[in-house]
Design a protein around this motif. Structure first.
Motif, PDB file in Angstrom:
ATOM      1  N   LEU A  17      -3.520 -63.134  34.201  1.00 29.99           N
ATOM      2  CA  LEU A  17      -3.213 -64.299  33.368  1.00 29.99           C
ATOM      3  C   LEU A  17      -1.940 -64.083  32.564  1.00 29.99           C
ATOM      4  O   LEU A  17      -1.616 -62.959  32.189  1.00 29.99           O
ATOM      5  N   LEU A  18      -1.251 -65.169  32.297  1.00 27.81           N
ATOM      6  CA  LEU A  18      -0.082 -65.152  31.428  1.00 27.81           C
ATOM      7  C   LEU A  18      -0.518 -65.457  30.004  1.00 27.81           C
ATOM      8  O   LEU A  18      -1.564 -66.073  29.775  1.00 27.81           O
ATOM      9  N   VAL A  22      -3.735 -67.988  28.561  1.00 28.52           N
ATOM     10  CA  VAL A  22      -4.787 -67.622  27.607  1.00 28.52           C
ATOM     11  C   VAL A  22      -4.652 -68.486  26.357  1.00 28.52           C
ATOM     12  O   VAL A  22      -5.637 -69.001  25.835  1.00 28.52           O
ATOM     13  N   GLY A  23      -3.425 -68.637  25.891  1.00 26.03           N
ATOM     14  CA  GLY A  23      -3.181 -69.463  24.705  1.00 26.03           C
ATOM     15  C   GLY A  23      -3.658 -70.891  24.887  1.00 26.03           C
ATOM     16  O   GLY A  23      -4.296 -71.465  24.006  1.00 26.03           O
ATOM     17  N   ALA A  24      -3.377 -71.471  26.057  1.00 22.82           N
ATOM     18  CA  ALA A  24      -3.799 -72.852  26.317  1.00 22.82           C
ATOM     19  C   ALA A  24      -5.319 -72.952  26.350  1.00 22.82           C
ATOM     20  O   ALA A  24      -5.899 -73.901  25.812  1.00 22.82           O
ATOM     21  N   GLU A  25      -5.963 -71.980  26.946  1.00 21.40           N
ATOM     22  CA  GLU A  25      -7.424 -71.987  27.049  1.00 21.40           C
ATOM     23  C   GLU A  25      -8.095 -71.883  25.674  1.00 21.40           C
ATOM     24  O   GLU A  25      -9.130 -72.486  25.427  1.00 21.40           O
ATOM     25  N   LEU A  26      -7.473 -71.102  24.765  1.00 20.60           N
ATOM     26  CA  LEU A  26      -8.075 -70.842  23.450  1.00 20.60           C
ATOM     27  C   LEU A  26      -7.418 -71.621  22.314  1.00 20.60           C
ATOM     28  O   LEU A  26      -7.758 -71.425  21.154  1.00 20.60           O
ATOM     29  N   SER A  27      -6.470 -72.475  22.648  1.00 29.03           N
ATOM     30  CA  SER A  27      -5.702 -73.220  21.638  1.00 29.03           C
ATOM     31  C   SER A  27      -5.033 -72.275  20.646  1.00 29.03           C
ATOM     32  O   SER A  27      -5.058 -72.494  19.432  1.00 29.03           O
TER      33      SER A  27
END
Length: 101
Positions: A17-18, A22-27
């Motif tokens: 993962l980039l 991860v940021g998009a998935e966890l806001s």
């Protein structure tokens, strides 16, 4: 010994993962995640919980790393830090026994 940042980076990379994924998935801002992985910033309790849930199979490893890093940060420069941590361990064990009564 690995710190929270190293563990999180290894987990992310092992899943291919980039940071932005991860940021998009966890806001979470990918820049913030990068700082956490580089140990430039400590995740908050909520961030550590979100990350541990995200990396579910390694949930305990993430939480233990976060807690241990917090403890080390607080006592690393104290002459009696290690002794205080040993006393704290005894107190935790005592409190656990009191809760079961």
């Amino acid at each position: 010994m690995k710190n929270i940042g190293q563990i999180l980076r290894e987990l992310r990379e092992s899943k291919g993962l980039l940071l932005r994924e991860v940021g998009a998935e966890l806001s979470l801002d990918p820049t913030l995640l990068s700082k956490i992985e580089r140990n430039d910033r400590m995740p908050t309790k909520e961030q550590a919980k979100s990350l541990s849930d995200f990396y579910g199979d390694k949930k305990n490893e993430v939480i233990i790393a976060w807690l241990s890093d917090k403890l080390v940060y607080e006592v690393q420069d104290e002459d009696l830090g290690l002794a205080a941590m040993k006393v704290a361990e005894q107190k935790i064990e005592y409190l656990k026994t009191q809760k079961t009564k």
